[in-house]
Design an enzyme around this catalytic site. Sequence first.
Site, PDB file in Angstrom:
ATOM      1  N   HIS A 156      -8.953  -4.002  -2.036  1.00  0.00           N
ATOM      2  CA  HIS A 156      -8.219  -3.044  -1.284  1.00  0.00           C
ATOM      3  C   HIS A 156      -8.372  -1.728  -1.456  1.00  0.00           C
ATOM      4  O   HIS A 156      -8.854  -0.888  -0.272  1.00  0.00           O
ATOM      5  CB  HIS A 156      -6.694  -3.509  -1.947  1.00  0.00           C
ATOM      6  CG  HIS A 156      -5.823  -2.463  -1.321  1.00  0.00           C
ATOM      7  ND1 HIS A 156      -4.738  -3.030  -0.645  1.00  0.00           N
ATOM      8  CD2 HIS A 156      -5.770  -1.235  -1.047  1.00  0.00           C
ATOM      9  CE1 HIS A 156      -3.741  -2.279  -0.156  1.00  0.00           C
ATOM     10  NE2 HIS A 156      -4.442  -1.039  -0.319  1.00  0.00           N
ATOM     11  N   CYS A 209       0.732  -1.106  -0.228  1.00  0.00           N
ATOM     12  CA  CYS A 209      -0.024   0.081   0.180  1.00  0.00           C
ATOM     13  C   CYS A 209       0.821   1.266   0.087  1.00  0.00           C
ATOM     14  O   CYS A 209       1.799   1.353   0.567  1.00  0.00           O
ATOM     15  CB  CYS A 209      -0.760  -0.067   1.373  1.00  0.00           C
ATOM     16  SG  CYS A 209      -1.917   1.233   1.223  1.00  0.00           S
ATOM     17  N   LEU A 210       0.477   2.222  -0.702  1.00  0.00           N
ATOM     18  CA  LEU A 210       1.401   3.547  -0.904  1.00  0.00           C
ATOM     19  C   LEU A 210       1.190   4.305   0.629  1.00  0.00           C
ATOM     20  O   LEU A 210       2.095   5.083   0.693  1.00  0.00           O
ATOM     21  CB  LEU A 210       1.028   4.336  -2.096  1.00  0.00           C
ATOM     22  CG  LEU A 210       1.196   3.860  -3.448  1.00  0.00           C
ATOM     23  CD1 LEU A 210       0.560   4.501  -4.465  1.00  0.00           C
ATOM     24  CD2 LEU A 210       2.728   3.448  -3.587  1.00  0.00           C
TER      25      LEU A 210
HETATM   26 ZN    ZN Z   1      -3.685   0.886  -0.044  1.00  0.00          ZN
END
Ligand code: ZN
Length: 171
Positions: free
Chosen positions: A139, A97-98
């Site tokens: 997500h 995840c960024l």
């Molecule tokens: Zn994410």
Amino acid sequence: MSILKIARMGHPILRRRARPVDLLELTTAPIQKLIDDMIATMKEYQGIGLAGPQVHEDLRLFVAGVENGDDPMPLTVIVNPALTLQGDTSVDDWEGCLSIPDVRGRVPRAPEIDVRGFDRQGKPLQFTARGMAARVIQHETDHLDGILFLDRMKTFESLAFIEEYSRFLAE
Ligand code: ZN
């Protein structure tokens, strides 16, 4: 186009439920620019998905897509998504995840989902997603509800830094 600042874990916006996008507002220049900037930001940081709250925007929309790899996904913009998970089983696979940089973990997700929502012009969308696309869409939709992938992990045994993931765990 601008590269946007990404909210990292701990920023309260990542834990809030984002508000639905007004479809009349969607086609205005500021929101269309936001979508272009989100696509540019996702590519700049080599992500495969980016949701409104991750760029400090309280809006239910996300961009997603991966050009290469064994399971490519076309560039997709989904506004006000509603998901129906198919089947009773879930499949574990790696996610990152960024907003949680440099970490990977195995997350259970439905292998197939029915997706409803709107495209960037406000046109209704409905399709079935499988595999990588189904995982990414789940997500990103979680981000709109204040949920991070760590919340979905059954255990943290697989949690790894990217460098160690690449050395020891990548298939
Ligand atoms: Zn994410």
